[in-house]
Motif scaffolding. Structure first.
Motif, PDB file in Angstrom:
ATOM      1  N   ASP B  74      17.760  44.720 -23.127  1.00 15.93           N
ATOM      2  CA  ASP B  74      18.206  45.055 -24.495  1.00 15.93           C
ATOM      3  C   ASP B  74      18.250  46.450 -25.168  1.00 15.93           C
ATOM      4  O   ASP B  74      17.073  47.010 -25.496  1.00 15.93           O
ATOM      5  CB  ASP B  74      17.090  44.289 -25.365  1.00 15.93           C
ATOM      6  N   LYS B  78      16.935  45.613 -30.058  1.00 14.81           N
ATOM      7  CA  LYS B  78      17.060  44.589 -31.131  1.00 14.81           C
ATOM      8  C   LYS B  78      16.193  43.421 -31.200  1.00 14.81           C
ATOM      9  O   LYS B  78      16.178  42.625 -32.317  1.00 14.81           O
ATOM     10  CB  LYS B  78      18.475  44.407 -31.067  1.00 14.81           C
ATOM     11  N   PHE B  80      17.321  40.810 -29.104  1.00 15.92           N
ATOM     12  CA  PHE B  80      18.015  39.962 -28.235  1.00 15.92           C
ATOM     13  C   PHE B  80      18.971  40.991 -27.607  1.00 15.92           C
ATOM     14  O   PHE B  80      19.150  42.094 -27.695  1.00 15.92           O
ATOM     15  CB  PHE B  80      18.707  38.995 -29.544  1.00 15.92           C
ATOM     16  N   ILE B  81      19.662  40.244 -26.340  1.00 10.31           N
ATOM     17  CA  ILE B  81      20.386  40.767 -25.598  1.00 10.31           C
ATOM     18  C   ILE B  81      21.830  40.399 -26.015  1.00 10.31           C
ATOM     19  O   ILE B  81      22.208  39.316 -26.182  1.00 10.31           O
ATOM     20  CB  ILE B  81      20.184  40.649 -24.225  1.00 10.31           C
ATOM     21  N   SER B  82      22.766  41.361 -26.369  1.00  9.23           N
ATOM     22  CA  SER B  82      24.078  40.929 -26.741  1.00  9.23           C
ATOM     23  C   SER B  82      24.859  40.680 -25.395  1.00  9.23           C
ATOM     24  O   SER B  82      24.758  41.045 -24.269  1.00  9.23           O
ATOM     25  CB  SER B  82      24.719  42.344 -27.594  1.00  9.23           C
ATOM     26  N   ALA B  83      26.135  40.338 -25.815  1.00  7.76           N
ATOM     27  CA  ALA B  83      27.153  39.903 -24.672  1.00  7.76           C
ATOM     28  C   ALA B  83      27.420  40.950 -23.790  1.00  7.76           C
ATOM     29  O   ALA B  83      27.355  41.055 -22.629  1.00  7.76           O
ATOM     30  CB  ALA B  83      28.345  39.391 -25.419  1.00  7.76           C
ATOM     31  N   ASP B  84      27.752  41.983 -24.386  1.00 12.67           N
ATOM     32  CA  ASP B  84      27.981  43.421 -23.799  1.00 12.67           C
ATOM     33  C   ASP B  84      27.006  44.130 -22.949  1.00 12.67           C
ATOM     34  O   ASP B  84      27.300  44.579 -21.742  1.00 12.67           O
ATOM     35  CB  ASP B  84      28.846  44.561 -24.667  1.00 12.67           C
ATOM     36  N   GLU B  85      25.890  43.817 -23.542  1.00 12.19           N
ATOM     37  CA  GLU B  85      24.585  44.226 -22.663  1.00 12.19           C
ATOM     38  C   GLU B  85      24.601  43.355 -21.303  1.00 12.19           C
ATOM     39  O   GLU B  85      24.247  43.853 -20.268  1.00 12.19           O
ATOM     40  CB  GLU B  85      23.476  44.247 -23.393  1.00 12.19           C
ATOM     41  N   ASP B 106      23.985  34.477 -25.267  1.00 15.19           N
ATOM     42  CA  ASP B 106      24.250  35.585 -26.134  1.00 15.19           C
ATOM     43  C   ASP B 106      23.383  35.646 -27.403  1.00 15.19           C
ATOM     44  O   ASP B 106      23.298  34.419 -27.917  1.00 15.19           O
ATOM     45  CB  ASP B 106      25.752  35.651 -26.415  1.00 15.19           C
ATOM     46  N   GLY B 107      22.558  36.497 -27.739  1.00 14.01           N
ATOM     47  CA  GLY B 107      21.714  36.499 -28.945  1.00 14.01           C
ATOM     48  C   GLY B 107      20.639  35.906 -28.893  1.00 14.01           C
ATOM     49  O   GLY B 107      19.803  35.735 -29.805  1.00 14.01           O
ATOM     50  N   ASN B 109      16.750  35.338 -28.465  1.00 12.98           N
ATOM     51  CA  ASN B 109      15.394  35.849 -28.355  1.00 12.98           C
ATOM     52  C   ASN B 109      14.716  35.829 -27.099  1.00 12.98           C
ATOM     53  O   ASN B 109      15.183  34.965 -26.187  1.00 12.98           O
ATOM     54  CB  ASN B 109      14.725  35.967 -29.469  1.00 12.98           C
TER      55      ASN B 109
END
Lengths: 322, 209
Positions: B74, B78, B80-85, B106-107, B109
């Motif tokens: 992350d 933020k 949370f970890i986003s899809a592109d990460e 995706d997203g 926590n």
């Protein structure tokens, strides 16, 4: 064409890594060993693939290359702590001001020689370039002195020959400075914002550096052409490229990008290894700005590194090994 | 002695590294009854909350380790970890089921991230593992798996190696042999029945330093 009744296949346990459905390929494309039939359970079992994905989420070898390991605090007992405090006092109170002074002197000398030379000798390009190159070498030496850099060079010094490209591993922006103080190189770098960008556009221009912008799409062809022109010119500084494309933590290397090797010239590798006992020179550009990184270097005891100029391997083996 | 150690490590951290601006803890964002402290360090309280949420399938060391990994992925903290990460991990992006898994992770926590991974713990039982596999198939979350759901997963896995007709033929045949038809829907209980007592090897080791 297979009839539904003749579907036979080998059991997936032979190769847990591959999706077991591959065994269902029509004959001729895989070795058919008539064992048991494919059951619904085996068909639905996607656990190997899921395990791989979860394994990648939990730990992967690529991210490991960029991990900066925090130093373990060793000053935790009654005897070492006061010693460590003394060390801090010496580093921040004595060494740091001295280093800042050294660096300031270096810059004064450099600027007072560079600016006149740049403006006055506008007409005599060759002479001007020569002086500017030596001046850049001098300021790099001042920089290295300002971190108490101890650099040991091994191997033959690079000579200026056309059609020669140097590649090195990349740990921090200071790699360039460490190499530059020995021989003037022309580097291909990303254009940075801030005071670094200012340095790039004024001083480093004289050494023949090439800039690129990662975000601009058309940039690639322009830069590729600039690289080729530079390498052909006999009078240009030897070109230095960091093929990893980014700073890596000096424990591993990341797979090289191929641009450096498509320039139709001999590739000479350089290896830079920093001694971690003194300071961790890895610049984690996601965590620190370059200024913070420099300050960290200047408040450590020393920057000790080894630079090896390695032999050029034959071009085929080089490409294969990377 | 321990107070002294703690003080020393804290102060040494201050001297060795520039102070980072305090980051809102992703745990505080998800735990409604947390102290809401702005720190990027897991407290014992947080760890216990996460452990409870994943039914004690991970040890406290593993949760700390997972937290370090979560923070590593992350990038802008933020929470949370986003899809592109996720996709920036090459070994994950290469996985044939990455798109399906992305929809699930995706997203998330940190608490839910650990709960997702808990099916891969060595302590997880068959039902928990089968439950995860079921959810991977059931992308529209209607609690049942249709012929097309299975076909889609097969497509992800076999890609260009098989044609659509071949896949359908295989699936119809295998379902028939197991007593289902093309129109049947598989529920979680059916899944559990199909997998039966044969072991399921689906484990991931959390690297603990």
């Amino acid at each position: 064409m297979d009839t539904p009744g003749n579907l036979k296949t080998s059991i997936s346990e032979l190769d847990l890594d591959r999706p077991n459905i591959e065994d269902y390929l029509p004959s001729g494309t895989s070795i058919q060993e008539p064992l048991d039939k494919l059951s619904l359970r085996d068909l639905l079992d996607i656990s190997p693939t899921l395990t791989e994905a979860a394994g990648a989420i939990v730990d992967d070898s690529f991210t490991r290359c960029f991990k900066s390991n925090p130093p373990e605090p060793w000053n935790w007992n009654v005897y070492l702590f006061p010693l460590w405090c003394c060390g801090v006092v010496i580093r921040y109170g004595i060494l740091f001001p001295v280093r800042v002074l050294v660096l300031a002197i270096g810059w004064i000398i450099f600027l007072s020689s560079y600016i006149p030379v740049h403006l006055l000798l506008k007409g005599h390009d060759k002479l001007r370039k020569k002086i500017e190159r030596s001046l850049v070498e001098v300021i790099c030496m001042f920089f290295v002195a300002s971190w108490t850099g101890v650099v040991k060079y091994h191997g033959p010094r690079p000579s200026r020959r056309p059609k020669q490209v140097f590649v090195a591993n990349h740990t921090s922006m200071i790699d360039f400075i460490v190499l530059e103080q020995m021989t003037p190189f022309a580097v291909i770098m990303q254009k940075h914002p801030g005071w670094v960008g200012l340095l790039q556009s004024t001083i480093l221009e004289s050494v023949g550096c090439i800039w690129f912008h990662r975000s601009e799409a058309k940039d690639r062809e322009i830069v590729a052409k600039k690289l080729r022109d530079h390498v052909q010119g006999a009078d240009n500084n030897p070109l230095l490229i960091f093929p990893e494309g980014t700073c890596v933590n000096n424990h591993y290397t990341v797979m090289f990008k191929k641009g450096a090797f498509e320039l139709d010239s001999t590739v000479c590798p350089i290896a830079i290894k920093y001694n971690k006992i003194f300071v961790d020179a890895f610049w984690n550009s996601r965590k620190q700005s370059f200024t913070t990184h420099l300050l960290q270097l200047m408040t450590s005891w020393a920057v000790v590194c080894d630079v090896w100029y390695l032999e050029t391997p034959k071009s085929e083996t080089w490409r294969d090994s990377h | 002695m321990y107070v002294c150690m703690y003080v020393c490590t804290r102060t040494s951290a201050i001297f060795l590294y520039p102070l980072h601006p305090p980051v809102a803890s992703p745990i505080s964002a998800s735990l409604p009854d947390s102290m809401g402290t702005a720190s990027s360090v897991l407290t014992q309280y947080d760890i216990e909350g996460v452990q409870q949420h994943c039914h004690n399938l991970f040890s406290q060391h593993e949760i700390v380790s997972l937290y370090q990994r979560f923070c590593q992925l992350d990038r802008n903290a933020k929470g949370f970890i986003s899809a592109d990460e996720f996709l920036s991990v090459p070994e994950f992006a290469m996985n044939p089921l990455s798109q399906r898994l992305l929809k699930m992770v995706d997203g998330l926590n940190f608490k839910d991230f650990v709960a997702f991974l808990s099916a891969f713990s060595a302590k997880a039982n068959m039902e928990q593992k089968i439950g995860l596999i079921f959810h991977v198939y059931d992308s529209d979350r209607n609690g049942k798996i249709s012929f097309n759901d299975i076909l889609e997963v097969l497509q992800d896995l076999s890609g260009v190696f098989m044609s659509n007709e071949q896949r359908e033929k295989v699936l119809v045949q295998v379902l028939k042999e197991a007593g289902y038809t093309r129109e049947s829907y598989l529920m979680l209980d059916d899944f559990i029945k199909v997998f039966g007592n044969s072991g399921l090897k689906m484990e991931v080791e959390i690297p603990v330093d």
